[in-house]
Scaffold this active site. Structure first.
Site, short mmCIF file in Angstrom:
data_model
loop_
_atom_site.label_atom_id
_atom_site.label_comp_id
_atom_site.label_asym_id
_atom_site.label_seq_id
_atom_site.Cartn_x
_atom_site.Cartn_y
_atom_site.Cartn_z
N HIS A 253 78.21 0.74 -77.67
CA HIS A 253 78.01 -0.48 -76.89
C HIS A 253 79.29 -0.96 -76.23
O HIS A 253 79.30 -2.04 -75.63
CB HIS A 253 77.43 -1.59 -77.78
CG HIS A 253 76.08 -1.25 -78.32
ND1 HIS A 253 75.53 -1.85 -79.45
CD2 HIS A 253 75.15 -0.34 -77.92
CE1 HIS A 253 74.34 -1.35 -79.69
NE2 HIS A 253 74.09 -0.43 -78.78
N ASN B 53 73.15 -0.38 -97.37
CA ASN B 53 72.85 -1.63 -96.66
C ASN B 53 72.27 -2.61 -97.66
O ASN B 53 71.63 -2.22 -98.64
CB ASN B 53 71.85 -1.38 -95.53
CG ASN B 53 71.82 -2.51 -94.52
OD1 ASN B 53 72.86 -2.93 -94.01
ND2 ASN B 53 70.63 -3.02 -94.21
N GLN C 235 69.85 -4.83 -97.15
CA GLN C 235 68.39 -4.90 -97.01
C GLN C 235 67.79 -3.51 -96.75
O GLN C 235 68.50 -2.55 -96.45
CB GLN C 235 68.02 -5.84 -95.85
CG GLN C 235 68.39 -7.29 -96.07
CD GLN C 235 69.83 -7.60 -95.70
OE1 GLN C 235 70.40 -6.90 -94.87
NE2 GLN C 235 70.40 -8.62 -96.31
#
Length: 375
Positions: free
Chosen positions: A44, A145, A147
């Site tokens: 990005h 991670n 979650q």
């Protein structure tokens, strides 16, 4: 500032374990931590990076570039054969992922033995599908991670926990040390001189500026205190607004030292550093350019031994004839951060082996074609 995981990845890359890093962040911390540019895909963009659309040169700044969306900035390519207007590298919502970053990311995922996904929700396409490309060649996915993610069922190992704690535990198991983060910034000091009309005095101007241009900010410098070796003859000065500049007139045959105390901005690892500049109008300065990598390494070693910052060295000096100017570039250690890997307890993590359902790895995967070892 790069954290524990950033610096652990640097050590894993140096050890030959980590082959490539793919980042969706635009903070530039992987590059600043020391991951080689050729081993990094910033999908990005990087909010501290400008790129030349003509020759492809990249400029990693110590300040955030003022635009996003691949727009033109206020600076130009410093290559004398080019000179095109630079652009920022941060994508806007409608921008497609650049092939320059996406292609090597896909290539390395396809040939990876393990794709390690750290602290990502794996929900943004097409980046979230990159880890899956290793499966066809027999590679495995490991997800760390807090979650659950949509790709957990495809993973060989899922750990619900803090990335720093997991990575610290891995480094302990591998008996690898997490290196400190040592930040080195550059600035240039410009002394411009001219004779008075009666040839008895020297009119000189001192400027402390960014190496990215005299109008660019120095984010790590808050103020500059100027004093002289002969304090009775020359008045001290305090410069607290950028651009830092001081104008004086002195007798032509006088020699003295200009003493600079550079006060660091909040967030740096120490309050200040000091630089002495010999001033002699009659002795012409010598031009030179030293090996920047050697100086950086020496500064890092000294900062690590001292466990502090403020060390500085000259890396380049050039002389301009019109107007008569001496431009000296300094490398300065502005921050040092060390890391300690803490032992993990089972209560810190939730381990899910061989996929979220606890099933064993399929025979198809375990019997997949043998993969050549990669150096």
């Amino acid at each position: 500032m790069p954290g524990m995981t950033h610096m652990a990845l640097v050590e894993l890359e140096k050890a030959g374990i980590l082959k490539f890093v793919i980042s969706q962040n635009v903070d530039g911390l992987h590059l600043r931590s020391g991951i080689p540019r050729e081993k990094l895909a910033e999908l990005h963009g990087n909010s501290f990076m400008e790129a030349c659309p003509s020759c492809g040169s990249e400029y990693f700044r110590d300040f955030e570039v003022e635009t996003i969306g691949l727009k033109e900035t206020s600076r130009r390519c410093s290559d004398l054969k080019c000179g095109a207007k630079l652009r920022d590298t941060v994508l806007d919502w409608e921008d497609a992922l650049p092939p320059k970053e996406m292609n090597p990311a896909e290539k390395h995922c396809k040939i990876a033995d393990v794709v390690l996904c750290l602290g990502t929700s794996l929900q943004i396409t097409p980046a979230c599908n990159l880890p899956l490309k290793c499966l066809r060649g027999g590679g495995k996915i490991v997800i760390v991670n807090l979650q659950k993610t949509p790709k957990d069922k495809k993973a060989s190992l899922v750990i619900h926990g803090f990335v720093d704690k997991v990575v610290a535990g891995v480094m302990d198991l591998l008996n690898l040390r997490i290196p400190p983060y040592i930040r080195i910034d550059l600035l240039q000091i410009i002394v411009t001189q001219s004779l008075s009309s009666d040839k008895k005095f020297v009119n000189w101007t001192l400027r402390i500026t960014s190496v990215h241009g005299q109008t660019a900010q120095l984010p790590f410098i808050k103020s500059v205190e100027v004093s002289f070796s002969d304090r009775q003859k020359y008045k001290e000065a305090s410069l607290d607004k950028q651009p830092f500049q001081l104008k004086r007139r002195t007798v032509i045959n006088e020699t003295f030292d200009i003493k600079l105390k550079l006060n660091f901005s909040d967030g740096c690892g120490c309050p200040c550093t000091q630089i002495n500049i010999p001033f002699d109008f009659k002795v012409p300065p010598k031009c030179f350019e030293l090996d920047k990598d050697d100086i950086f390494q020496r500064l890092r070693e000294t900062a690590f031994q001292d466990l502090g910052c403020g060390q500085n060295e000259v890396i380049e000096r050039k002389v301009l004839s019109s107007p008569k100017s001496e431009v000296t570039v300094y490398a300065i250690v502005s921050n040092v951060k060390t890391f300690e890997s803490n032992c993990l307890s089972n209560g810190d993590l939730k381990w899910l082996k061989d996929g979220v359902n606890g099933t064993e790895t399929s025979k198809k995967r375990s019997n997949s074609r043998k993969r050549k070892s990669r150096s």
